[in-house]
Design a protein around this motif. Structure first.
Motif, PDB file in Angstrom:
ATOM      1  N   PRO A  71       0.828  -1.214   0.000  1.00  0.00           N
ATOM      2  CA  PRO A  71       0.000   0.000   0.000  1.00  0.00           C
ATOM      3  C   PRO A  71       0.862   1.263   0.000  1.00  0.00           C
ATOM      4  CG  PRO A  71      -0.721  -1.512   1.717  1.00  0.00           C
ATOM      5  CD  PRO A  71       0.511  -2.097   1.139  1.00  0.00           C
ATOM      6  N   LEU A  72       2.043   1.160   0.645  1.00  0.00           N
ATOM      7  CA  LEU A  72       2.932   2.317   0.702  1.00  0.00           C
ATOM      8  C   LEU A  72       3.374   2.728  -0.708  1.00  0.00           C
ATOM      9  CD1 LEU A  72       3.903   3.824   3.161  1.00  0.00           C
ATOM     10  CD2 LEU A  72       6.052   2.592   3.023  1.00  0.00           C
ATOM     11  N   ALA A  73       3.665   1.731  -1.551  1.00  0.00           N
ATOM     12  CA  ALA A  73       4.077   2.025  -2.922  1.00  0.00           C
ATOM     13  C   ALA A  73       2.948   2.707  -3.679  1.00  0.00           C
ATOM     14  CB  ALA A  73       4.475   0.738  -3.632  1.00  0.00           C
ATOM     15  N   TYR A  74       1.700   2.317  -3.368  1.00  0.00           N
ATOM     16  CA  TYR A  74       0.540   2.941  -4.013  1.00  0.00           C
ATOM     17  C   TYR A  74       0.475   4.420  -3.651  1.00  0.00           C
ATOM     18  CZ  TYR A  74      -4.239   3.164  -5.809  1.00  0.00           C
ATOM     19  OH  TYR A  74      -5.355   3.473  -6.517  1.00  0.00           O
ATOM     20  N   VAL A  75       0.659   4.709  -2.340  1.00  0.00           N
ATOM     21  CA  VAL A  75       0.657   6.114  -1.903  1.00  0.00           C
ATOM     22  C   VAL A  75       1.766   6.875  -2.634  1.00  0.00           C
ATOM     23  CG1 VAL A  75       0.959   7.658   0.060  1.00  0.00           C
ATOM     24  CG2 VAL A  75      -0.282   5.529   0.352  1.00  0.00           C
ATOM     25  N   GLY A  76       2.940   6.252  -2.729  1.00  0.00           N
ATOM     26  CA  GLY A  76       4.058   6.892  -3.426  1.00  0.00           C
ATOM     27  C   GLY A  76       3.708   7.217  -4.867  1.00  0.00           C
ATOM     28  N   SER A  77       3.041   6.279  -5.539  1.00  0.00           N
ATOM     29  CA  SER A  77       2.715   6.516  -6.947  1.00  0.00           C
ATOM     30  C   SER A  77       1.713   7.655  -7.092  1.00  0.00           C
ATOM     31  CB  SER A  77       2.162   5.242  -7.576  1.00  0.00           C
ATOM     32  OG  SER A  77       0.934   4.920  -6.996  1.00  0.00           O
ATOM     33  N   ILE A  78       0.744   7.723  -6.140  1.00  0.00           N
ATOM     34  CA  ILE A  78      -0.245   8.810  -6.206  1.00  0.00           C
ATOM     35  C   ILE A  78       0.456  10.159  -6.019  1.00  0.00           C
ATOM     36  CG2 ILE A  78      -2.291   9.799  -5.114  1.00  0.00           C
ATOM     37  CD1 ILE A  78      -3.042   7.303  -6.407  1.00  0.00           C
ATOM     38  N   LEU A  79       1.417  10.203  -5.078  1.00  0.00           N
ATOM     39  CA  LEU A  79       2.125  11.462  -4.830  1.00  0.00           C
ATOM     40  C   LEU A  79       2.923  11.880  -6.070  1.00  0.00           C
ATOM     41  CD1 LEU A  79       3.280  10.885  -1.164  1.00  0.00           C
ATOM     42  CD2 LEU A  79       1.563  12.487  -1.971  1.00  0.00           C
ATOM     43  N   LEU A  80       3.516  10.886  -6.774  1.00  0.00           N
ATOM     44  CA  LEU A  80       4.234  11.229  -8.005  1.00  0.00           C
ATOM     45  C   LEU A  80       3.274  11.764  -9.062  1.00  0.00           C
ATOM     46  CD1 LEU A  80       6.909   8.458  -8.640  1.00  0.00           C
ATOM     47  CD2 LEU A  80       7.185  10.695  -7.645  1.00  0.00           C
ATOM     48  N   ILE A  81       2.043  11.193  -9.093  1.00  0.00           N
ATOM     49  CA  ILE A  81       1.072  11.671 -10.087  1.00  0.00           C
ATOM     50  C   ILE A  81       0.664  13.115  -9.791  1.00  0.00           C
ATOM     51  CG2 ILE A  81      -1.309  11.363 -10.893  1.00  0.00           C
ATOM     52  CD1 ILE A  81      -0.844   8.444 -10.992  1.00  0.00           C
ATOM     53  N   ILE A  82       0.622  13.499  -8.487  1.00  0.00           N
ATOM     54  CA  ILE A  82       0.312  14.900  -8.153  1.00  0.00           C
ATOM     55  C   ILE A  82       1.376  15.811  -8.772  1.00  0.00           C
ATOM     56  CG2 ILE A  82       0.147  16.575  -6.278  1.00  0.00           C
ATOM     57  CD1 ILE A  82      -1.115  14.423  -4.583  1.00  0.00           C
ATOM     58  N   GLY A  83       2.651  15.412  -8.636  1.00  0.00           N
ATOM     59  CA  GLY A  83       3.729  16.198  -9.245  1.00  0.00           C
ATOM     60  C   GLY A  83       3.575  16.279 -10.745  1.00  0.00           C
ATOM     61  N   LEU A  84       3.204  15.154 -11.347  1.00  0.00           N
ATOM     62  CA  LEU A  84       3.010  15.104 -12.800  1.00  0.00           C
ATOM     63  C   LEU A  84       1.896  16.042 -13.232  1.00  0.00           C
ATOM     64  CD1 LEU A  84       3.372  13.437 -15.538  1.00  0.00           C
ATOM     65  CD2 LEU A  84       1.489  12.081 -14.711  1.00  0.00           C
ATOM     66  N   ALA A  85       0.771  15.992 -12.483  1.00  0.00           N
ATOM     67  CA  ALA A  85      -0.381  16.809 -12.852  1.00  0.00           C
ATOM     68  C   ALA A  85      -0.047  18.284 -12.743  1.00  0.00           C
ATOM     69  CB  ALA A  85      -1.571  16.465 -11.960  1.00  0.00           C
ATOM     70  N   TYR A  86       0.696  18.647 -11.682  1.00  0.00           N
ATOM     71  CA  TYR A  86       1.049  20.052 -11.507  1.00  0.00           C
ATOM     72  C   TYR A  86       1.953  20.532 -12.632  1.00  0.00           C
ATOM     73  CZ  TYR A  86       4.068  23.827 -10.099  1.00  0.00           C
ATOM     74  OH  TYR A  86       4.803  24.967 -10.112  1.00  0.00           O
TER      75      TYR A  86
END
Lengths: 118, 469
Positions: free
Chosen positions: B195-210
């Protein structure tokens, strides 16, 4: 009494800092306070980076340095934190500079006034 | 062994930026140096040799990469070549204008260095550092307009930028905690399903979206594009699209083997579809030419995003090719916006009847609009066809939506064209004055868009090296 080891305590502190920072950025109206909140958010992230290397939480991927890996914290993240502090400082400096320009124009620091879209 | 000059692609622009920063007294020298630099930039992607480059000569020890690594192949070379081309054209166009010349050149070169590092880098933290540099550069380029609105747009962009950057760093932290490495090729092997890796991927997607401006960050990005001068907007949207391509490929590369990857794919596809629909609807409602183009840019990013998110090799290829095409035709359209706003501002309703005064500009703008809408034989047609063909078997409803969106883009772009060039003008124009060099750049970009369409096979073959994930 709750007994907590050092690493858990620092993760908890980092989490609290990140939440305070996010709250400040989105719900405080003063631009300077917003920038301070960003600094708190950044500190939270830096603390997380530092805490994961404490107590050999990360697998150290250097098989020929087993001795070194046994007796030391993971050094990579500490270098990253140093770099991140520099980046953050420069970002915040630019933002403070622009805030001064906008303050001179509007004579207020309220984001609802100076960052209002037309 | 011959020396590998790969880092020069990043170091040369940074060094030149520092030197030009010191020359701010001497406007003429800056101008001549910029002309020479724009020529050199086009040859810069050819000096690196293909393969890995390890900084400090650390290399791979017992199967683990130590230190920062860059990776270079033909596909990345094509991306860098297009980037160099657009940056050079924008630099030369900028020299026709009287404003803070040297700061414009300095920031554009820093941006070029940042984007090329993001494309080349095989190291997550190196990528993060240049990600922050590029967001600072983008805000700086908008500040150059010197208007109060541009300061507001830039400050808003930076405020959100620090939040997104911090969250992205948190994501990187999580990945380090799981794998103990920063090297993207290594992380792929050592990452664990958690689950931790999932959270990490979501946080990277926030950077991508910004950084790319897909919703919920589309507003700040559109503000940024529309407050800057036309040739600066051209560079800004190029930066955003290339960051999007580089980052999304990295995210897919890292997480593609994990169990939650299908839901990650779903998030990326959903964001892309929202971006497509929002961009088109808001562009249709817009009456300001530059804002219309900015929203259109967001909607094209949706096309790219869907292609890459499908994560089959051909779909990614189509996505990247559409990114290249959209960078070219959108830069051209922003230059036409620059010419038009020099005459009587960017508001569509104030303009009209310009075809009598600048017929050739109108003609080349029309060619670029054809490419944007997807009329053969332009580049936009090839990439949209490829995309729809790849998406059709998996998501026929999204393929249908994409055709609808293309029709929508035809509507708003032709509306803009009609209101600017064909509609009867309310009052006569006293003197039509615009920078000639912008016109020549427009011609070059519309021809490039045509070339991308005609020789698409060659480019697609070269890009194919990028998609072997």
């Amino acid at each position: 009494m709750i007994v907590m080891d050092f690493q858990t305590a620092s993760f908890l502190t980092a989490g609290i800092l990140i939440v305070i920072g996010l709250y400040g950025v989105f719900f405080v109206d003063n631009i300077i306070k917003k920038i301070i909140a960003l600094e708190i958010l950044g500190s939270g992230v830096n603390l997380t980076l530092i805490s994961i290397c404490y107590n050999k939480y990360i697998p150290i991927k250097l098989p020929n340095m087993v001795n070194f890996a046994q007796y030391s914290a993971y050094p990579l993240t500490q270098a990253l934190v140093l770099t991140n502090i520099v980046i953050e400082a420069s970002m915040l400096a630019i933002m403070l500079g622009v805030s001064i320009i906008l303050y001179k124009k509007y004579k207020t620091l309220k984001c609802s006034v100076i960052l209002k879209e037309d | 062994m011959a020396m590998n000059l790969l880092p020069v692609i990043v170091l040369f622009p940074i060094t030149m930026a520092l030197i030009l920063n010191l020359l701010h007294e001497n406007e003429k020298l800056v101008k001549y140096l910029t002309y020479i630099l724009s020529l050199i930039l086009i040859f810069l992607p050819f000096i690196g040799s293909f393969g890995y480059y390890y900084f400090g000569g650390h290399g791979v020890i017992n199967g683990y990469t130590t230190g920062i690594a860059y990776f270079y192949n033909v596909g990345k070379q094509v991306l860098l070549l297009i980037l160099s081309f657009i940056v050079s054209i924008s630099l030369i166009t900028g020299m026709g204008e009287k404003f803070k010349n040297n700061m414009f050149v300095v920031l554009t070169l820093m941006g070029y260095a940042g984007i090329s590092a993001i494309i080349l880098s095989d190291d997550l933290f190196n990528l993060y550092v240049f990600f922050e540099i590029v967001s600072m550069v983008q805000a700086g380029l908008v500040f150059l307009s010197g208007t109060e609105e541009s300061y507001k747009a830039g400050l808003r962009y930076l405020l959100i930028g620090v939040v997104a950057g911090s969250l992205m760093l948190l994501g990187i932290t999580i990945i380090i905690a799981i794998t103990g490495s920063l090297n993207i090729s290594d992380i792929k092997y050592y990452i664990l399903d958690s689950p931790l890796a999932y959270v990490g991927s979501i946080l990277l997607i926030i950077g991508l979206a910004y950084s790319s401006g897909i919703p919920p960050f589309h507003n700040i990005k559109v503000d940024l594009y529309s407050r800057a001068k036309g040739f600066i907007s051209a560079v800004l949207q190029t930066y955003s699209k290339f960051i999007f391509v580089a980052l999304s490929i990295i995210i897919i590369k890292i997480f593609s083997g994990l169990s939650f990857f299908s839901s990650l794919k779903g998030i990326l596809i959903a964001l892309s579809v929202i971006s497509m629909v929002f961009g088109t609807v808001l562009a249709i409602l817009e009456d300001d030419y530059k804002r219309l183009l900015a929203y259109s840019s967001i909607s094209h990013l949706g096309f790219v995003g869907i292609g890459i998110a499908l994560s089959s090799p051909l779909a990614i290829l189509a996505g990247i090719f559409h990114a290249i095409n959209s960078v070219v035709f959108k830069s051209g359209l922003f230059l036409s916006a620059y010419i038009v706003s020099n005459i009587r501002g960017p508001k569509l309703l104030n303009l009209g009847g310009l075809i009598k005064y600048i017929p050739f500009t109108a003609f080349f703008t029309l060619l670029l609009i054809f490419s944007a809408v997807g009329v053969p034989p332009f580049g936009g047609y090839v990439s949209k066809l490829l995309l729809i063909r790849e998406i059709m078997p998996q998501f026929p409803e999204i393929a249908g939506l994409m055709i609808l969106i293309s029709v929508g883009s035809f509507v708003y772009l032709m509306k803009a064209f009609y209101l600017i060039f064909l509609a009867p003008n309310k009052e006569d124009y006293n003197d039509i004055r615009y920078p000639k060099v912008a016109y020549y750049s427009l011609v070059i970009l519309s021809l490039l868009s045509l070339i991308l369409g005609i020789f698409s096979n060659i480019i697609l073959n070269k890009l194919f090296t990028l998609v072997k994930i």
